[in-house]
Design a protein around this motif. Structure first.
Motif, PDB file in Angstrom:
ATOM      1  N   SER A 108      69.839 168.506  97.814  1.00 19.47           N
ATOM      2  CA  SER A 108      70.350 167.881  99.025  1.00 19.47           C
ATOM      3  C   SER A 108      70.914 166.497  98.727  1.00 19.47           C
ATOM      4  CB  SER A 108      69.242 167.782 100.071  1.00 19.47           C
ATOM      5  OG  SER A 108      69.696 167.114 101.229  1.00 19.47           O
ATOM      6  N   LEU A 109      72.131 166.216  99.238  1.00 18.62           N
ATOM      7  CA  LEU A 109      72.745 164.904  99.122  1.00 18.62           C
ATOM      8  C   LEU A 109      72.743 164.156 100.453  1.00 18.62           C
ATOM      9  CD1 LEU A 109      75.844 165.640  96.864  1.00 18.62           C
ATOM     10  CD2 LEU A 109      73.722 164.498  96.213  1.00 18.62           C
ATOM     11  N   ALA A 110      72.904 164.878 101.529  1.00 19.42           N
ATOM     12  CA  ALA A 110      72.908 164.271 102.866  1.00 19.42           C
ATOM     13  C   ALA A 110      72.351 165.293 103.841  1.00 19.42           C
ATOM     14  CB  ALA A 110      74.316 163.846 103.274  1.00 19.42           C
ATOM     15  N   GLU A 111      71.515 164.808 104.770  1.00 17.67           N
ATOM     16  CA  GLU A 111      70.920 165.714 105.746  1.00 17.67           C
ATOM     17  C   GLU A 111      70.703 164.988 107.068  1.00 17.67           C
ATOM     18  OE1 GLU A 111      67.577 169.100 105.512  1.00 17.67           O
ATOM     19  OE2 GLU A 111      66.802 167.082 105.170  1.00 17.67           O
ATOM     20  N   LEU A 112      71.085 165.642 108.124  1.00 23.00           N
ATOM     21  CA  LEU A 112      70.842 165.152 109.478  1.00 23.00           C
ATOM     22  C   LEU A 112      69.981 166.186 110.184  1.00 23.00           C
ATOM     23  CD1 LEU A 112      71.345 163.206 111.847  1.00 23.00           C
ATOM     24  CD2 LEU A 112      73.429 164.503 112.355  1.00 23.00           C
ATOM     25  N   THR A 123      69.301 161.243 106.178  1.00 21.43           N
ATOM     26  CA  THR A 123      68.909 160.851 104.835  1.00 21.43           C
ATOM     27  C   THR A 123      70.070 161.052 103.869  1.00 21.43           C
ATOM     28  OG1 THR A 123      68.058 163.060 104.306  1.00 21.43           O
ATOM     29  CG2 THR A 123      66.503 161.477 105.238  1.00 21.43           C
ATOM     30  N   LEU A 124      70.208 160.133 102.929  1.00 23.19           N
ATOM     31  CA  LEU A 124      71.177 160.229 101.843  1.00 23.19           C
ATOM     32  C   LEU A 124      70.402 160.193 100.535  1.00 23.19           C
ATOM     33  CD1 LEU A 124      73.920 157.720 103.112  1.00 23.19           C
ATOM     34  CD2 LEU A 124      73.762 160.186 103.528  1.00 23.19           C
ATOM     35  N   SER A 125      70.720 161.093  99.622  1.00 19.70           N
ATOM     36  CA  SER A 125      69.964 161.218  98.383  1.00 19.70           C
ATOM     37  C   SER A 125      70.893 161.187  97.181  1.00 19.70           C
ATOM     38  CB  SER A 125      69.161 162.532  98.370  1.00 19.70           C
ATOM     39  OG  SER A 125      68.349 162.656  99.518  1.00 19.70           O
ATOM     40  N   LYS A 126      70.332 160.916  96.028  1.00 22.04           N
ATOM     41  CA  LYS A 126      71.070 160.988  94.785  1.00 22.04           C
ATOM     42  C   LYS A 126      70.866 162.360  94.171  1.00 22.04           C
ATOM     43  CE  LYS A 126      69.490 159.466  91.014  1.00 22.04           C
ATOM     44  NZ  LYS A 126      69.078 158.643  89.855  1.00 22.04           N
ATOM     45  N   SER A 127      71.723 162.713  93.226  1.00 16.84           N
ATOM     46  CA  SER A 127      71.552 163.965  92.508  1.00 16.84           C
ATOM     47  C   SER A 127      70.232 163.922  91.760  1.00 16.84           C
ATOM     48  CB  SER A 127      72.708 164.173  91.535  1.00 16.84           C
ATOM     49  OG  SER A 127      72.541 165.386  90.830  1.00 16.84           O
ATOM     50  N   GLY A 128      69.362 164.840  92.051  1.00 15.90           N
ATOM     51  CA  GLY A 128      68.015 164.824  91.496  1.00 15.90           C
ATOM     52  C   GLY A 128      66.954 164.844  92.575  1.00 15.90           C
ATOM     53  N   GLY A 129      67.364 164.550  93.819  1.00 15.24           N
ATOM     54  CA  GLY A 129      66.456 164.718  94.940  1.00 15.24           C
ATOM     55  C   GLY A 129      65.874 163.466  95.534  1.00 15.24           C
ATOM     56  N   ALA A 130      65.967 162.305  94.872  1.00 13.91           N
ATOM     57  CA  ALA A 130      65.364 161.093  95.418  1.00 13.91           C
ATOM     58  C   ALA A 130      66.172 160.582  96.602  1.00 13.91           C
ATOM     59  CB  ALA A 130      65.282 160.015  94.340  1.00 13.91           C
ATOM     60  N   GLU A 131      65.483 160.300  97.716  1.00  7.63           N
ATOM     61  CA  GLU A 131      66.145 159.756  98.895  1.00  7.63           C
ATOM     62  C   GLU A 131      66.373 158.257  98.707  1.00  7.63           C
ATOM     63  OE1 GLU A 131      63.939 160.616 102.412  1.00  7.63           O
ATOM     64  OE2 GLU A 131      64.229 162.789 102.278  1.00  7.63           O
ATOM     65  N   LEU A 132      67.620 157.823  98.817  1.00  8.27           N
ATOM     66  CA  LEU A 132      67.950 156.412  98.656  1.00  8.27           C
ATOM     67  C   LEU A 132      68.113 155.697  99.986  1.00  8.27           C
ATOM     68  CD1 LEU A 132      70.512 156.587  95.715  1.00  8.27           C
ATOM     69  CD2 LEU A 132      68.037 156.271  95.627  1.00  8.27           C
ATOM     70  N   PHE A 133      68.423 156.437 101.042  1.00  6.69           N
ATOM     71  CA  PHE A 133      68.674 155.827 102.348  1.00  6.69           C
ATOM     72  C   PHE A 133      68.198 156.791 103.416  1.00  6.69           C
ATOM     73  CE2 PHE A 133      71.280 155.640 106.155  1.00  6.69           C
ATOM     74  CZ  PHE A 133      71.284 154.285 106.463  1.00  6.69           C
ATOM     75  N   SER A 134      67.522 156.269 104.416  1.00  2.03           N
ATOM     76  CA  SER A 134      67.125 157.087 105.557  1.00  2.03           C
ATOM     77  C   SER A 134      67.058 156.210 106.792  1.00  2.03           C
ATOM     78  CB  SER A 134      65.769 157.766 105.325  1.00  2.03           C
ATOM     79  OG  SER A 134      64.726 156.821 105.277  1.00  2.03           O
ATOM     80  N   VAL A 135      67.447 156.765 107.907  1.00  2.00           N
ATOM     81  CA  VAL A 135      67.375 156.067 109.180  1.00  2.00           C
ATOM     82  C   VAL A 135      67.021 157.096 110.245  1.00  2.00           C
ATOM     83  CG1 VAL A 135      69.867 156.347 109.577  1.00  2.00           C
ATOM     84  CG2 VAL A 135      68.606 154.570 110.818  1.00  2.00           C
ATOM     85  N   GLY A 136      66.171 156.696 111.163  1.00  4.32           N
ATOM     86  CA  GLY A 136      65.761 157.658 112.167  1.00  4.32           C
ATOM     87  C   GLY A 136      65.017 157.027 113.321  1.00  4.32           C
ATOM     88  N   LEU A 137      64.866 157.816 114.351  1.00  2.00           N
ATOM     89  CA  LEU A 137      64.064 157.453 115.512  1.00  2.00           C
ATOM     90  C   LEU A 137      62.788 158.273 115.499  1.00  2.00           C
ATOM     91  CD1 LEU A 137      66.810 157.375 118.309  1.00  2.00           C
ATOM     92  CD2 LEU A 137      65.948 155.462 116.935  1.00  2.00           C
ATOM     93  N   GLN A 138      61.689 157.661 115.911  1.00  4.89           N
ATOM     94  CA  GLN A 138      60.411 158.349 115.953  1.00  4.89           C
ATOM     95  C   GLN A 138      60.146 158.870 117.369  1.00  4.89           C
ATOM     96  OE1 GLN A 138      58.993 158.611 112.909  1.00  4.89           O
ATOM     97  NE2 GLN A 138      60.749 157.368 112.225  1.00  4.89           N
ATOM     98  N   VAL A 139      59.217 159.797 117.465  1.00  4.82           N
ATOM     99  CA  VAL A 139      58.880 160.380 118.766  1.00  4.82           C
ATOM    100  C   VAL A 139      58.347 159.324 119.721  1.00  4.82           C
ATOM    101  CG1 VAL A 139      57.436 162.096 119.925  1.00  4.82           C
ATOM    102  CG2 VAL A 139      58.442 162.629 117.700  1.00  4.82           C
ATOM    103  N   ASP A 140      57.657 158.290 119.195  1.00  5.59           N
ATOM    104  CA  ASP A 140      57.093 157.249 120.056  1.00  5.59           C
ATOM    105  C   ASP A 140      58.121 156.227 120.519  1.00  5.59           C
ATOM    106  OD1 ASP A 140      57.598 155.853 117.756  1.00  5.59           O
ATOM    107  OD2 ASP A 140      55.512 155.270 117.374  1.00  5.59           O
ATOM    108  N   GLY A 141      59.395 156.364 120.089  1.00  5.96           N
ATOM    109  CA  GLY A 141      60.439 155.444 120.519  1.00  5.96           C
ATOM    110  C   GLY A 141      60.771 154.368 119.514  1.00  5.96           C
ATOM    111  N   SER A 142      60.010 154.266 118.434  1.00 12.25           N
ATOM    112  CA  SER A 142      60.309 153.272 117.402  1.00 12.25           C
ATOM    113  C   SER A 142      61.441 153.779 116.506  1.00 12.25           C
ATOM    114  CB  SER A 142      59.063 152.991 116.567  1.00 12.25           C
ATOM    115  OG  SER A 142      58.620 154.181 115.922  1.00 12.25           O
ATOM    116  N   SER A 143      62.022 152.847 115.744  1.00 10.40           N
ATOM    117  CA  SER A 143      63.110 153.193 114.830  1.00 10.40           C
ATOM    118  C   SER A 143      62.792 152.628 113.455  1.00 10.40           C
ATOM    119  CB  SER A 143      64.440 152.642 115.349  1.00 10.40           C
ATOM    120  OG  SER A 143      64.390 151.227 115.492  1.00 10.40           O
ATOM    121  N   ARG A 144      63.447 153.203 112.422  1.00 15.68           N
ATOM    122  CA  ARG A 144      63.120 152.814 111.055  1.00 15.68           C
ATOM    123  C   ARG A 144      64.304 153.094 110.146  1.00 15.68           C
ATOM    124  NH1 ARG A 144      57.949 152.390 108.481  1.00 15.68           N
ATOM    125  NH2 ARG A 144      58.014 152.788 106.237  1.00 15.68           N
ATOM    126  N   LEU A 145      64.651 152.121 109.318  1.00 18.85           N
ATOM    127  CA  LEU A 145      65.681 152.268 108.296  1.00 18.85           C
ATOM    128  C   LEU A 145      65.059 151.896 106.965  1.00 18.85           C
ATOM    129  CD1 LEU A 145      69.382 151.175 108.378  1.00 18.85           C
ATOM    130  CD2 LEU A 145      67.942 150.502 106.453  1.00 18.85           C
TER     131      LEU A 145
END
Length: 207
Positions: A108-112, A123-145
């Motif tokens: 996976s390189l990019a997944e929504l 999420t954005l990943s490098k070749s090999g599987g390691a996630e380098l960037f992720s951003v999202g909203l949580q169920v409780d309303g918080s956000s995280r990058l």
């Protein structure tokens, strides 16, 4: 007066004609009934019903497939010119939708993805599987990058809690927090710095 043989020939001719007419009538009736049955059974909306559809190119290699899983999931997969899956649009068995782009080796390189109808994550990943960037909203309303290093360890985390209070956390290569900057629910600002040997500096709170 006709001979007996002549009358028998005329009778046999009439019988053959009646047999021909009867057979033709039965054939026409069968065609009519078959057409009516097909008309009743065929979808009236022009739908094509199947559990799996496969699209192949001129070389016979699969370029796309659309499939419904046995437990409720469904996915559309697009392949490259060598028949390797590179893009996926699907809904999992838990009804979570997903869009994914992969390398030729299937990594996976990019997944929504969306969890629980209200928690999207990119999420954005490098070749090999390691996630380098992720951003999202949580169920409780918080956000995280999160920004990660080449091993996939988060090094910078920017987020806001369920009340909208923002914060920035910087982490060293061992995963230990080194810098924390926050604005609290009462709009007070705080800064905490931690040294390599455990020394901690806390800036005075600022309103």
């Amino acid at each position: 007066m006709d001979s007996l043989d002549a009358r028998m020939e005329r009778l046999e001719g009439r019988l053959r004609r009646w047999q021909g007419l009867t057979l033709a009538a039965l054939v026409l009736a069968g065609v009519g009934l078959g057409t009516a049955a097909l008309r009743d059974e065929a979808p009236r909306t022009g739908e094509l019903v199947a559990s799996r559809l496969v699209l192949k190119d001129a070389r016979g290699r699969t370029r796309a497939s659309l499939e419904a899983g046995p437990h409720g999931g469904a996915a559309l997969v697009l392949n490259d010119s060598e028949g390797r899956p590179r893009a996926l649009l699907g809904v999992g068995e838990d009804d979570s939708p997903r869009l994914r782009f992969s390398t030729a080796e299937g990594e996976s390189l990019a997944e929504l993805m969306v969890f629980s109808d209200e928690a999207p994550r990119l999420t954005l990943s490098k070749s090999g599987g390691a996630e380098l960037f992720s951003v999202g909203l949580q169920v409780d309303g918080s956000s995280r990058l999160e920004l990660a290093d080449v091993t996939g360890r988060p090094r910078a985390i920017l987020g806001a809690d369920e009340e909208g209070s923002p914060g920035l956390l910087l982490v060293d290569r061992r995963g230990q927090p080194r810098v924390e900057l926050r604005v609290g629910s009462s709009d007070e600002a705080s800064l905490v710095l931690e040294g390599r040997n455990g020394q901690v500096f806390r800036a005075p709170g600022v309103q």
